[in-house]
Scaffold this active site. Structure first.
Site, mmCIF file in Angstrom:
data_model
loop_
_atom_site.group_PDB
_atom_site.id
_atom_site.type_symbol
_atom_site.label_atom_id
_atom_site.label_comp_id
_atom_site.label_asym_id
_atom_site.label_seq_id
_atom_site.Cartn_x
_atom_site.Cartn_y
_atom_site.Cartn_z
ATOM 1 N N LYS A 161 -7.669 1.594 -2.374
ATOM 2 C CA LYS A 161 -7.146 1.024 -1.114
ATOM 3 C C LYS A 161 -7.108 2.053 0.023
ATOM 4 O O LYS A 161 -7.483 1.750 1.158
ATOM 5 C CB LYS A 161 -5.737 0.467 -1.381
ATOM 6 C CG LYS A 161 -4.974 0.032 -0.162
ATOM 7 C CD LYS A 161 -5.599 -1.166 0.517
ATOM 8 C CE LYS A 161 -4.879 -1.482 1.816
ATOM 9 N NZ LYS A 161 -5.579 -2.478 2.608
ATOM 10 N N LYS A 191 0.435 5.073 8.530
ATOM 11 C CA LYS A 191 0.974 5.414 7.199
ATOM 12 C C LYS A 191 -0.166 5.557 6.182
ATOM 13 O O LYS A 191 -0.224 6.538 5.431
ATOM 14 C CB LYS A 191 1.930 4.298 6.747
ATOM 15 C CG LYS A 191 2.409 4.438 5.317
ATOM 16 C CD LYS A 191 2.855 3.093 4.731
ATOM 17 C CE LYS A 191 1.700 2.160 4.449
ATOM 18 N NZ LYS A 191 1.972 1.025 3.606
ATOM 19 N N THR A 199 0.863 -1.185 0.000
ATOM 20 C CA THR A 199 0.000 0.000 0.000
ATOM 21 C C THR A 199 0.895 1.229 0.000
ATOM 22 O O THR A 199 1.653 1.443 0.954
ATOM 23 C CB THR A 199 -0.892 0.028 1.261
ATOM 24 O OG1 THR A 199 -1.601 -1.199 1.341
ATOM 25 C CG2 THR A 199 -1.871 1.184 1.201
HETATM 26 P P1 NAD Z 1 5.946 -6.321 7.037
HETATM 27 O O1 NAD Z 1 6.782 -5.225 7.584
HETATM 28 O O2 NAD Z 1 5.576 -7.488 7.888
HETATM 29 O O3 NAD Z 1 6.646 -6.919 5.691
HETATM 30 C C1 NAD Z 1 7.385 -6.150 4.782
HETATM 31 C C2 NAD Z 1 8.626 -6.939 4.422
HETATM 32 O O4 NAD Z 1 9.347 -6.229 3.417
HETATM 33 C C3 NAD Z 1 9.582 -7.125 5.602
HETATM 34 O O5 NAD Z 1 9.824 -8.509 5.783
HETATM 35 C C4 NAD Z 1 10.843 -6.386 5.178
HETATM 36 O O6 NAD Z 1 12.034 -6.978 5.655
HETATM 37 C C5 NAD Z 1 10.740 -6.457 3.668
HETATM 38 N N1 NAD Z 1 11.508 -5.431 2.974
HETATM 39 C C6 NAD Z 1 11.620 -4.115 3.235
HETATM 40 N N2 NAD Z 1 12.430 -3.514 2.342
HETATM 41 C C7 NAD Z 1 12.836 -4.489 1.498
HETATM 42 C C8 NAD Z 1 13.695 -4.503 0.365
HETATM 43 N N3 NAD Z 1 14.289 -3.374 -0.057
HETATM 44 N N4 NAD Z 1 13.910 -5.668 -0.266
HETATM 45 C C9 NAD Z 1 13.312 -6.801 0.174
HETATM 46 N N5 NAD Z 1 12.488 -6.863 1.239
HETATM 47 C C10 NAD Z 1 12.259 -5.714 1.888
HETATM 48 O O7 NAD Z 1 4.623 -5.618 6.467
HETATM 49 P P2 NAD Z 1 3.265 -6.331 5.980
HETATM 50 O O8 NAD Z 1 2.282 -6.308 7.085
HETATM 51 O O9 NAD Z 1 3.604 -7.603 5.289
HETATM 52 O O10 NAD Z 1 2.756 -5.236 4.935
HETATM 53 C C11 NAD Z 1 3.316 -5.129 3.624
HETATM 54 C C12 NAD Z 1 2.472 -4.146 2.824
HETATM 55 O O11 NAD Z 1 1.123 -4.625 2.745
HETATM 56 C C13 NAD Z 1 2.389 -2.742 3.449
HETATM 57 O O12 NAD Z 1 2.397 -1.772 2.440
HETATM 58 C C14 NAD Z 1 1.058 -2.771 4.162
HETATM 59 O O13 NAD Z 1 0.505 -1.467 4.312
HETATM 60 C C15 NAD Z 1 0.230 -3.641 3.240
HETATM 61 N N6 NAD Z 1 -0.887 -4.353 3.866
HETATM 62 C C16 NAD Z 1 -0.734 -5.001 5.052
HETATM 63 C C17 NAD Z 1 -1.833 -5.646 5.622
HETATM 64 C C18 NAD Z 1 -1.715 -6.388 6.940
HETATM 65 O O14 NAD Z 1 -2.766 -6.743 7.496
HETATM 66 N N7 NAD Z 1 -0.509 -6.630 7.456
HETATM 67 C C19 NAD Z 1 -3.072 -5.627 4.974
HETATM 68 C C20 NAD Z 1 -3.188 -4.990 3.757
HETATM 69 C C21 NAD Z 1 -2.085 -4.350 3.211
#
Ligand code: NAD
Length: 298
Positions: free
Chosen positions: A170, A245, A95
């Site tokens: 979103k 965010k 997102t």
């Molecule tokens: P998270 O922090 O658990 O996962 C993100 C991952 O990206 C981490 O493991 C991190 O190490 C990795 N990362 C960061 N920079 C990187 C790079 N340069 N190269 C490779 N890996 C990298 O977050 P999440 O909860 O999985 O959320 C991910 C996205 O999905 C966000 O944008 C969030 O807003 C969106 N989202 C999350 C949810 C939820 O319920 N968790 C629901 C809908 C949308």
């Protein structure tokens, strides 16, 4: 079946990549956290040592990273566009800001790639169960190419419009969810003071006009819905810092579009205040704001 490179294997990316493996796709994965790579390998994802390696010899690259900053860092600074073959489809499921999403599309297009912004709703429960909703922005060609792979991770895949349209839908969704959640938290806080148990309030309201997904699908107090983060000390789920965010994104879009969203602004202010005031709050599920709402006195 497709060959897929998956970049970002966190709370969402890990189960999503695992579901693609279960559906028979060949998945290579990369994350900057060693621990996540180990878990991905246990789920059948082939771990690789860089984002560029994940993008090599695949048809589709999916990014699922925290914010637009990381998406653009992957697109611009990790060598993925140099490693991928021309015409590879880049899907960003994170997102991020609508403007950053459009920039990611431009970068991919300039490198001869197809691209799609495809943020999701459904949270970690949806990611685990492959029941996510994907909101997609980009060309029809990119959308049709993405569809079979997205259907391996979700139940509903919608083409919302051109570049950035998925992100636009979103951030509206998440603003609405945050406003609903704070309403539910205030309802529980008031009911407690009036001597009503959580279960009683839940039983009545979940079949009454006050019902919402925030109550019946994501109940912020332990007990009534055993699968929600409230029942595991608010382990995410969806971290407070990610919701803050997204609310910042919806507020900046409201300003750009000249639309008044005072409820969204209030939800942003309350969750940001909670995150700054309470130790550990940024990494807890955002529904933990229930405990903050409860202690705020008039
Ligand atoms: P998270 O922090 O658990 O996962 C993100 C991952 O990206 C981490 O493991 C991190 O190490 C990795 N990362 C960061 N920079 C990187 C790079 N340069 N190269 C490779 N890996 C990298 O977050 P999440 O909860 O999985 O959320 C991910 C996205 O999905 C966000 O944008 C969030 O807003 C969106 N989202 C999350 C949810 C939820 O319920 N968790 C629901 C809908 C949308």
């Amino acid at each position: 079946m497709a060959k897929v490179g998956f970049i970002g294997l966190g709370n969402m990316g890990l189960p999503m990549a695992g579901n693609l493996v279960k559906k028979g796709h060949e998945v290579k994965g990369f994350d900057i956290m060693e621990d996540n790579l180990t878990k991905a390998a246990q789920a059948g994802v082939k771990r690789v040592a860089s984002a560029a390696e994940a993008a090599k010899d695949v048809e589709i690259v999916v990014t699922m990273v925290p914010t637009g900053k990381e998406t653009l860092a992957v697109y611009e600074g990790s060598g993925v566009l140099q490693a991928a073959k021309k015409g590879t489809l880049f899907i960003d499921a994170s997102t991020i800001d609508v403007g950053q999403a459009r920039k990611a599309h431009d970068i991919a297009k300039a490198a001869g790639m197809l691209s799609l912004d495809a943020p999701v709703s459904g949270g970690t429960v949806g990611a685990d169960g492959a029941t996510l909703t994907f909101m997609c922005g980009g060309s029809k060609e990119a959308f049709e190419k993405a569809r079979p792979v997205l259907e391996g991770m979700g139940r509903k895949v919608v083409h919302c419009g051109e570049a950035g349209a998925g992100q636009a839908v979103k951030i509206c969704n998440n603003m609405m969810m945050a406003i609903n959640m704070l309403g539910v938290c205030e309802g529980f806080a008031l009911a407690e003071k009036l001597g009503i148990s959580h279960q009683t309030l839940f039983d009545v309201v979940s079949t009454s006009t006050g019902n919402s997904f925030a109550l019946s699908g994501y109940c912020p107090v332990p007990g009534p819905v055993p699968t929600t983060p409230a029942n595991r000390d608010y382990a995410p789920g969806f971290m407070t810092k990610l919701m803050v965010k997204d609310l910042a994104l919806s507020q900046s879009s409201s300003q750009d579009a000249g639309v008044a969203t005072p409820m969204g602004a209030q939800a942003h202010a309350i969750l940001r205040h909670y995150m700054n005031m309470v130790e550990g709050a940024p990494e807890k599920d955002f529904s933990s704001v229930a405990n903050f709402v409860r202690v705020v006195k008039k």
